[in-house]
Design a protein around this motif. Structure first.
Motif, PDB file in Angstrom:
ATOM      1  N   THR A   1      36.595  69.904  24.406  1.00  0.00           N
ATOM      2  CA  THR A   1      35.233  69.443  24.626  1.00  0.00           C
ATOM      3  C   THR A   1      35.222  67.999  25.100  1.00  0.00           C
ATOM      4  N   LEU A   2      36.044  67.159  24.479  1.00  0.00           N
ATOM      5  CA  LEU A   2      36.104  65.740  24.858  1.00  0.00           C
ATOM      6  C   LEU A   2      37.142  65.466  25.949  1.00  0.00           C
ATOM      7  N   GLN A   3      37.852  66.507  26.379  1.00  0.00           N
ATOM      8  CA  GLN A   3      38.833  66.409  27.451  1.00  0.00           C
ATOM      9  C   GLN A   3      39.925  65.380  27.147  1.00  0.00           C
TER      10      GLN A   3
ATOM     11  N   VAL B   1      28.625  65.363  20.768  1.00  0.00           N
ATOM     12  CA  VAL B   1      28.387  64.612  19.533  1.00  0.00           C
ATOM     13  C   VAL B   1      29.107  65.284  18.368  1.00  0.00           C
ATOM     14  N   ASP B   2      29.026  66.610  18.288  1.00  0.00           N
ATOM     15  CA  ASP B   2      29.695  67.337  17.218  1.00  0.00           C
ATOM     16  C   ASP B   2      31.216  67.149  17.292  1.00  0.00           C
ATOM     17  N   ALA B   3      31.766  67.248  18.503  1.00  0.00           N
ATOM     18  CA  ALA B   3      33.210  67.071  18.673  1.00  0.00           C
ATOM     19  C   ALA B   3      33.633  65.652  18.313  1.00  0.00           C
ATOM     20  N   TYR B   4      32.850  64.672  18.699  1.00  0.00           N
ATOM     21  CA  TYR B   4      33.185  63.280  18.385  1.00  0.00           C
ATOM     22  C   TYR B   4      33.144  63.028  16.882  1.00  0.00           C
ATOM     23  N   HIS B   5      32.131  63.554  16.206  1.00  0.00           N
ATOM     24  CA  HIS B   5      32.053  63.380  14.758  1.00  0.00           C
ATOM     25  C   HIS B   5      33.241  64.035  14.069  1.00  0.00           C
TER      26      HIS B   5
ATOM     27  N   SER C   1      47.073  64.371  20.816  1.00  0.00           N
ATOM     28  CA  SER C   1      47.757  63.139  20.400  1.00  0.00           C
ATOM     29  C   SER C   1      46.928  61.888  20.703  1.00  0.00           C
ATOM     30  N   ALA C   2      45.712  62.062  21.170  1.00  0.00           N
ATOM     31  CA  ALA C   2      44.859  60.926  21.548  1.00  0.00           C
ATOM     32  C   ALA C   2      44.527  60.067  20.338  1.00  0.00           C
ATOM     33  N   GLY C   3      44.487  58.772  20.559  1.00  0.00           N
ATOM     34  CA  GLY C   3      44.131  57.834  19.505  1.00  0.00           C
ATOM     35  C   GLY C   3      42.625  57.679  19.388  1.00  0.00           C
TER      36      GLY C   3
ATOM     37  N   ASP D   1      36.385  56.381  23.988  1.00  0.00           N
ATOM     38  CA  ASP D   1      36.146  56.148  25.410  1.00  0.00           C
ATOM     39  C   ASP D   1      35.757  57.445  26.132  1.00  0.00           C
ATOM     40  N   ALA D   2      36.444  58.533  25.814  1.00  0.00           N
ATOM     41  CA  ALA D   2      36.133  59.820  26.433  1.00  0.00           C
ATOM     42  C   ALA D   2      34.731  60.268  26.040  1.00  0.00           C
ATOM     43  N   PHE D   3      34.376  60.095  24.776  1.00  0.00           N
ATOM     44  CA  PHE D   3      33.041  60.465  24.299  1.00  0.00           C
ATOM     45  C   PHE D   3      31.960  59.688  25.047  1.00  0.00           C
ATOM     46  N   ARG D   4      32.137  58.389  25.164  1.00  0.00           N
ATOM     47  CA  ARG D   4      31.123  57.548  25.813  1.00  0.00           C
ATOM     48  C   ARG D   4      30.990  57.882  27.294  1.00  0.00           C
ATOM     49  N   PHE D   5      32.115  58.142  27.952  1.00  0.00           N
ATOM     50  CA  PHE D   5      32.084  58.503  29.365  1.00  0.00           C
ATOM     51  C   PHE D   5      31.361  59.833  29.579  1.00  0.00           C
ATOM     52  N   LEU D   6      31.739  60.841  28.782  1.00  0.00           N
ATOM     53  CA  LEU D   6      31.127  62.162  28.949  1.00  0.00           C
ATOM     54  C   LEU D   6      29.672  62.179  28.506  1.00  0.00           C
ATOM     55  N   LEU D   7      29.346  61.404  27.497  1.00  0.00           N
ATOM     56  CA  LEU D   7      27.962  61.323  27.056  1.00  0.00           C
ATOM     57  C   LEU D   7      27.086  60.749  28.168  1.00  0.00           C
ATOM     58  N   PHE D   8      27.561  59.738  28.838  1.00  0.00           N
ATOM     59  CA  PHE D   8      26.828  59.170  29.962  1.00  0.00           C
ATOM     60  C   PHE D   8      26.695  60.197  31.092  1.00  0.00           C
TER      61      PHE D   8
END
Length: 67
Positions: free
Chosen positions: A7-9, A50-54, A13-15, A21-28
């Motif tokens: 969902t967040l692409q 939002v659900d995936a980020y939480h 292993s992402a930190g 950063d991915a959340f903010r980019f995709l949200l925009f």
């Protein structure tokens, strides 16, 4: 349950900063204000983001998701 990493692409292993950063980019990108004529789709997509980020931003939820 959807895969939050897909969902967040990001890779599993992402930190924390990469996830944020991915959340903010995709949200925009998928925000309803930027998708006139496709508001219903954009709202649904935004809720998924939002659900995936939480899930991935909380260490306990992320560990549970990874299992």
């Amino acid at each position: 349950m959807k895969n939050c990493y897909e969902t967040l692409q990001v890779f599993p292993s992402a930190g924390d900063q990469e996830i944020k950063d991915a959340f903010r980019f995709l949200l925009f990108r998928y925000h309803p204000d930027h998708n006139k004529g496709r508001e219903d789709w954009a709202v649904q997509r935004t809720m998924e983001l939002v659900d995936a980020y939480h899930t991935l931003s909380d260490p306990f939820r992320r560990a549970h998701h990874d299992v």
